[in-house]
Enzyme design. Structure first.
Site, PDB file in Angstrom:
ATOM      1  N   SER A 121      17.191 -22.047  -0.323  1.00  0.00           N
ATOM      2  CA  SER A 121      17.415 -21.089  -1.397  1.00  0.00           C
ATOM      3  C   SER A 121      16.324 -20.030  -1.435  1.00  0.00           C
ATOM      4  O   SER A 121      16.352 -19.158  -2.291  1.00  0.00           O
ATOM      5  CB  SER A 121      17.500 -21.820  -2.729  1.00  0.00           C
ATOM      6  OG  SER A 121      16.548 -22.839  -2.786  1.00  0.00           O
ATOM      7  N   HIS A 142      23.823 -19.816   2.126  1.00  0.00           N
ATOM      8  CA  HIS A 142      23.283 -20.314   0.859  1.00  0.00           C
ATOM      9  C   HIS A 142      24.378 -20.460  -0.196  1.00  0.00           C
ATOM     10  O   HIS A 142      24.884 -19.476  -0.724  1.00  0.00           O
ATOM     11  CB  HIS A 142      22.164 -19.366   0.371  1.00  0.00           C
ATOM     12  CG  HIS A 142      21.556 -19.811  -0.911  1.00  0.00           C
ATOM     13  ND1 HIS A 142      21.144 -18.946  -1.897  1.00  0.00           N
ATOM     14  CD2 HIS A 142      21.298 -21.061  -1.390  1.00  0.00           C
ATOM     15  CE1 HIS A 142      20.655 -19.638  -2.904  1.00  0.00           C
ATOM     16  NE2 HIS A 142      20.746 -20.916  -2.624  1.00  0.00           N
ATOM     17  N   GLU A 154      25.707 -16.736  -0.196  1.00  0.00           N
ATOM     18  CA  GLU A 154      24.890 -15.687   0.429  1.00  0.00           C
ATOM     19  C   GLU A 154      24.780 -15.983   1.928  1.00  0.00           C
ATOM     20  O   GLU A 154      24.532 -17.136   2.311  1.00  0.00           O
ATOM     21  CB  GLU A 154      23.479 -15.682  -0.164  1.00  0.00           C
ATOM     22  CG  GLU A 154      23.405 -15.137  -1.571  1.00  0.00           C
ATOM     23  CD  GLU A 154      21.972 -15.130  -2.120  1.00  0.00           C
ATOM     24  OE1 GLU A 154      21.494 -14.063  -2.500  1.00  0.00           O
ATOM     25  OE2 GLU A 154      21.338 -16.201  -2.171  1.00  0.00           O
ATOM     26  N   ASN A 192      18.428 -15.777  -6.168  1.00  0.00           N
ATOM     27  CA  ASN A 192      17.236 -16.429  -6.708  1.00  0.00           C
ATOM     28  C   ASN A 192      16.078 -15.465  -6.952  1.00  0.00           C
ATOM     29  O   ASN A 192      15.210 -15.735  -7.770  1.00  0.00           O
ATOM     30  CB  ASN A 192      16.813 -17.581  -5.803  1.00  0.00           C
ATOM     31  CG  ASN A 192      17.766 -18.748  -5.944  1.00  0.00           C
ATOM     32  OD1 ASN A 192      18.402 -18.910  -6.973  1.00  0.00           O
ATOM     33  ND2 ASN A 192      17.888 -19.542  -4.900  1.00  0.00           N
TER      34      ASN A 192
HETATM   35  N1  CAA Z   1      32.804 -30.267  -8.955  1.00  0.00           N
HETATM   36  C1  CAA Z   1      34.068 -29.939  -9.250  1.00  0.00           C
HETATM   37  N2  CAA Z   1      34.416 -29.365 -10.416  1.00  0.00           N
HETATM   38  C2  CAA Z   1      33.445 -29.171 -11.327  1.00  0.00           C
HETATM   39  C3  CAA Z   1      32.089 -29.497 -11.092  1.00  0.00           C
HETATM   40  C4  CAA Z   1      31.789 -30.059  -9.832  1.00  0.00           C
HETATM   41  N3  CAA Z   1      30.537 -30.422  -9.500  1.00  0.00           N
HETATM   42  N4  CAA Z   1      31.359 -29.144 -12.176  1.00  0.00           N
HETATM   43  C5  CAA Z   1      32.206 -28.605 -13.062  1.00  0.00           C
HETATM   44  N5  CAA Z   1      33.468 -28.628 -12.558  1.00  0.00           N
HETATM   45  C6  CAA Z   1      34.675 -28.095 -13.160  1.00  0.00           C
HETATM   46  C7  CAA Z   1      35.107 -28.910 -14.350  1.00  0.00           C
HETATM   47  O1  CAA Z   1      35.918 -29.995 -13.960  1.00  0.00           O
HETATM   48  C8  CAA Z   1      35.892 -27.892 -15.164  1.00  0.00           C
HETATM   49  O2  CAA Z   1      37.174 -27.714 -14.590  1.00  0.00           O
HETATM   50  P1  CAA Z   1      38.454 -27.258 -15.515  1.00  0.00           P
HETATM   51  O3  CAA Z   1      38.091 -25.933 -16.088  1.00  0.00           O
HETATM   52  O4  CAA Z   1      39.548 -27.189 -14.521  1.00  0.00           O
HETATM   53  O5  CAA Z   1      38.575 -28.350 -16.523  1.00  0.00           O
HETATM   54  C9  CAA Z   1      35.114 -26.587 -14.913  1.00  0.00           C
HETATM   55  O6  CAA Z   1      34.386 -26.803 -13.693  1.00  0.00           O
HETATM   56  C10 CAA Z   1      34.160 -26.290 -16.033  1.00  0.00           C
HETATM   57  O7  CAA Z   1      33.296 -27.415 -16.213  1.00  0.00           O
HETATM   58  P2  CAA Z   1      32.951 -28.091 -17.620  1.00  0.00           P
HETATM   59  O8  CAA Z   1      34.103 -27.918 -18.553  1.00  0.00           O
HETATM   60  O9  CAA Z   1      32.434 -29.476 -17.358  1.00  0.00           O
HETATM   61  O10 CAA Z   1      31.709 -27.346 -18.158  1.00  0.00           O
HETATM   62  P3  CAA Z   1      31.393 -25.816 -18.304  1.00  0.00           P
HETATM   63  O11 CAA Z   1      32.568 -25.020 -18.745  1.00  0.00           O
HETATM   64  O12 CAA Z   1      30.148 -25.808 -19.097  1.00  0.00           O
HETATM   65  O13 CAA Z   1      31.057 -25.341 -16.811  1.00  0.00           O
HETATM   66  C11 CAA Z   1      29.506 -24.945 -15.108  1.00  0.00           C
HETATM   67  C12 CAA Z   1      30.120 -25.983 -16.030  1.00  0.00           C
HETATM   68  C13 CAA Z   1      30.572 -24.450 -14.146  1.00  0.00           C
HETATM   69  C14 CAA Z   1      28.407 -25.662 -14.337  1.00  0.00           C
HETATM   70  C15 CAA Z   1      28.969 -23.754 -15.983  1.00  0.00           C
HETATM   71  O14 CAA Z   1      28.156 -24.240 -17.006  1.00  0.00           O
HETATM   72  C16 CAA Z   1      28.203 -22.736 -15.174  1.00  0.00           C
HETATM   73  O15 CAA Z   1      28.769 -21.878 -14.529  1.00  0.00           O
HETATM   74  N6  CAA Z   1      26.848 -22.811 -15.245  1.00  0.00           N
HETATM   75  C17 CAA Z   1      25.976 -21.929 -14.504  1.00  0.00           C
HETATM   76  C18 CAA Z   1      25.873 -22.410 -13.083  1.00  0.00           C
HETATM   77  C19 CAA Z   1      24.984 -21.545 -12.275  1.00  0.00           C
HETATM   78  O16 CAA Z   1      24.417 -20.544 -12.704  1.00  0.00           O
HETATM   79  N7  CAA Z   1      24.838 -21.932 -11.011  1.00  0.00           N
HETATM   80  C20 CAA Z   1      23.973 -21.234 -10.094  1.00  0.00           C
HETATM   81  C21 CAA Z   1      22.692 -21.949 -10.077  1.00  0.00           C
HETATM   82  S1  CAA Z   1      21.571 -21.118  -8.996  1.00  0.00           S
HETATM   83  C22 CAA Z   1      21.895 -21.757  -7.518  1.00  0.00           C
HETATM   84  O17 CAA Z   1      22.675 -22.643  -7.303  1.00  0.00           O
HETATM   85  C23 CAA Z   1      21.101 -21.147  -6.436  1.00  0.00           C
HETATM   86  C24 CAA Z   1      19.893 -21.912  -6.082  1.00  0.00           C
HETATM   87  O18 CAA Z   1      19.588 -21.908  -4.894  1.00  0.00           O
HETATM   88  C25 CAA Z   1      19.006 -22.547  -7.045  1.00  0.00           C
END
Ligand code: CAA
Length: 293
Positions: A121, A142, A154, A192
């Protein structure tokens, strides 16, 4: 599937490696999943199975497709099992020494034509590529967490990455139904470079007493429409990963504005790494999780 890639080896069965295994298996690839212990591989496959079950229950996936995809994921008991992979994606801990060791062990085993990718990342693709026997067939792919949900990937070329490698990687990522953004090989790339300083600033905001954990997360969820507050997101990414990325930015760009917040360092030193260890800015042993400050 792409014409040239059929079998994908994945090194690391944690949250990123298991997520990559999930989307690759669903897209029809044969996946060989490796980690340092059979227990970790089993835990990774159980995560994939559980997350696919969520997709089945929300009507996004047929149970039969889930079973077929799970059948395409094979545990790799040793790195040697990745010998027939057309593409290997390294998704180990965000630590350059660990990644270098993996590449040193992996390269002699791989087919000379195989592509090697890293899901780092933040670390320089050019520098990692230079440690391998195939810098021209090395690339950064990524993924974002959670991989099955996040649309973006990415793609980052190292200085020596050949066009053919880039095009194959692009076709592979597109076959996973993800959208690509191309980033130059600079510390932490695009997502990031922007996201982590925001998270670090949220931790400074807590450290300086401007707001509580709840106040900061509510402010950004409702005031900026972020799906998670920055401290909740930090716990989700893993505080050790957040700290590693800030250190790469701080050292790589030699600018004090990327100085990791001392409070982030303290949490990491305590082993409070976020969701994966049960405690970070929130305590996940409670339901709902309780702020730890
Ligand atoms: N696998 C499959 N499906 C998943 C899942 C997973 N691991 N996690 C969540 N889901 C699905 C759920 O089943 C749900 O599906 P439906 O809408 O069909 O019911 C949907 O995603 C939404 O999940 P939740 O209802 O449990 O919860 P939510 O609405 O709060 O969403 C989230 C969860 C998608 C994680 C949301 O909170 C989100 O987008 N958060 C921000 C995530 C983010 O910014 N990620 C980037 C991080 S930075 C990075 O990754 C780069 C790095 O290098 C550090």
């Amino acid at each position: 599937m792409t014409a040239t890639i059929r079998t994908v080896g994945i090194v690391g069965a944690g949250q990123m490696g298991s997520g990559i295994a999930h989307v690759a298996a669903l897209a029809g690839y044969r996946v060989e999943l490796y980690d340092i212990s059979p227990e970790r591989i089993e835990a990774g496959i159980a995560t994939v199975s559980g997350n696919m079950a969520r997709q089945v229950s929300s009507g996004k996936l047929e149970e039969r497709a889930r079973q077929e995809a799970l059948g395409r994921i094979a545990p790799a008991r040793a790195l040697n099992d990745l010998a027939d992979a057309d593409l290997v994606i390294e998704a180990a801990t965000e630590d350059e020494t660990i990644k270098r060791k993996i590449f040193a062990q992996l390269c002699p085993i791989l087919n000379p034509e195989a592509l090697l990718a890293t899901n780092t990342s933040s670390i320089s693709i050019t520098r990692l590529a230079a440690q391998t026997d195939r810098p021209e067939r090395f690339i950064g792919i990524h993924f974002m967490n959670p991989v099955p949900v996040m649309k973006l990937v990415e793609l980052i070329r190292g200085i020596a990455t050949e066009d053919k490698t880039f095009e194959t990687a692009r076709a592979f990522v597109q076959s996973l139904d993800k959208t690509i953004t191309v980033a130059e090989d600079f510390p932490a790339f695009i997502v990031n470079r922007i996201l982590l300083p925001m998270i670090n600033e949220a931790i400074y905001t807590l450290y300086e007493g401007v707001g509580s954990v709840e106040a900061i997360d509510t402010a950004m969820r409702l005031g900026a429409n972020h799906p998670m507050g920055p401290l909740q997101l930090a716990d989700f990414i893993g505080l050790d990963t957040c700290l590693s990325i800030m250190q790469v930015l701080y050292e790589g760009l030699a600018d004090s504005k990327y100085r990791p917040c001392p409070l982030l360092v303290k949490y990491v030193e305590a082993g409070w790494l976020g969701r994966k260890t049960g405690r970070g800015f929130y305590d996940y042993r409670e339901d709902p999780p309780v702020p730890t400050r």
